[in-house]
Design an enzyme around this catalytic site. Structure first.
Site, PDB file in Angstrom:
ATOM      1  N   PRO A 199       0.672  -1.171  -0.124  1.00 19.56           N
ATOM      2  CA  PRO A 199       0.051   0.079  -0.033  1.00 19.56           C
ATOM      3  C   PRO A 199       0.764   1.231   0.205  1.00 19.56           C
ATOM      4  O   PRO A 199       2.446   1.081   0.668  1.00 19.56           O
ATOM      5  CB  PRO A 199      -0.294  -0.188   1.228  1.00 19.56           C
ATOM      6  CG  PRO A 199       0.619  -0.897   2.245  1.00 19.56           C
ATOM      7  CD  PRO A 199       0.705  -1.737   0.991  1.00 19.56           C
ATOM      8  N   GLU A 200       0.118   2.229  -0.467  1.00 10.97           N
ATOM      9  CA  GLU A 200       0.619   3.698  -0.664  1.00 10.97           C
ATOM     10  C   GLU A 200       0.232   4.697   0.204  1.00 10.97           C
ATOM     11  O   GLU A 200      -0.819   3.804   0.914  1.00 10.97           O
ATOM     12  CB  GLU A 200       0.955   4.361  -2.267  1.00 10.97           C
ATOM     13  CG  GLU A 200       2.275   3.152  -2.333  1.00 10.97           C
ATOM     14  CD  GLU A 200       2.450   3.776  -4.762  1.00 10.97           C
ATOM     15  OE1 GLU A 200       1.612   5.073  -4.745  1.00 10.97           O
ATOM     16  OE2 GLU A 200       2.707   3.249  -4.959  1.00 10.97           O
TER      17      GLU A 200
END
Ligand SMILES: [Zn+2]
Length: 276
Positions: A8-9
């Site tokens: 995830p970012e």
């Protein structure tokens, strides 16, 4: 091809934060069961004891990290790594392989940390200790991230603009997906040496970053592999990628075929016509 490395970012972690917050804010930690302490770094042996009995005052985010602020003024730091999922659920849900940490809350709900590849990270410390550990640069959605501040950072570097944007010490929370997408919106090639960018161009890049990140948060992040929000739901932004993971497909702006360039094990996606 490390696609799953790319989530995830920031938008995914922010979505997890928003989905968890209503369920865990104000809850007291009743019990903690560590079934597997070997994450990216081994969990401290006294971790479970240290957080048991504490109340979660608020759930914040810095870059790709969640900060659970506890009532002893310490911060429980969570990084989801590549495949980590932190999900809130009712007690009694069936356990799955790779459920490494189970946290029962006073509200009768349970936080379950599942992470098949165990690249996630959990730590406990004062805010200062956590800041020292994570060494993060400016938040891209904050007012402090401006074209001017980015230009100051890139003026003397030989790195590409994509590498600069993905450097968490410069700007926190952007990875491969959103670097590719925002550089497309800004019309700048990912491989361009950052020092060659003019002030107006860094201005455009910062604007594009804010737009893309906000849009992705609105669509609850991108689910291309394991990412789920705090209630186990997939995101929707993966259906709106303009260049990322679209090699050989037509550019939405000009129909030139999207190219992929690999540098240092990372793929950059771009339109050779729209991006200069
Ligand atoms: Zn194009």
């Amino acid at each position: 091809m490390g696609r799953e490395k790319d989530v995830p970012e920031l938008p995914e972690v922010e979505t997890v934060r928003r989905s968890l917050a209503p369920f865990i804010t104000g809850a007291t930690i009743a019990t903690v069961e560590v079934r597997e302490p070997r994450l990216r770094r081994p969990l401290a042996p006294d971790f479970a004891m240290a957080v048991t009995g504490r109340t979660i005052l608020r759930v914040a985010r810095r870059g790709k990290y969640l900060h659970l602020h506890l009532d002893d003024s310490r911060v429980w730091l969570v990084h989801l790594g590549m495949t980590g999922q932190l999900v809130v659920e009712n007690l009694g849900e069936t356990l799955l392989p790779h459920d490494h940490i189970l946290v029962v809350l006073s509200t009768g709900r349970r936080l379950r940390y599942n992470d098949p590849r165990r690249f996630g990270l959990m730590a406990l410390g004062t805010e200062n200790e956590i800041d020292t550990l994570t060494e993060l640069g400016v938040e891209p959605l904050s007012r402090a991230f401006t074209g001017c501040s980015l230009w100051e950072k890139v003026r003397r570097t030989r790195r590409t603009i994509k590498d600069v944007l993905m450097d968490q010490r410069v700007v926190a929370g952007i990875g491969n997906i959103y670097a590719s997408e925002l550089l497309f919106r800004a019309g700048v090639r990912p491989g361009r040496v950052a020092a060659t960018l003019s002030r107006p161009l860094t201005e455009r890049i910062v604007k594009a970053a804010k737009t893309v990140l906000r849009e992705a948060i609105r669509h609850r992040g991108s689910s291309i592999s394991d990412y789920r929000d705090g209630e186990g739901r997939r995101g929707g932004f993966q259906n709106r990628f303009r260049v990322y993971d679209r090699e050989g497909e037509p550019c939405p702006g000009c129909h030139t075929l999207i190219r992929r360039e690999t540098r240092g094990g990372r793929s950059a996606f771009f339109c050779p016509t729209c991006q200069r």
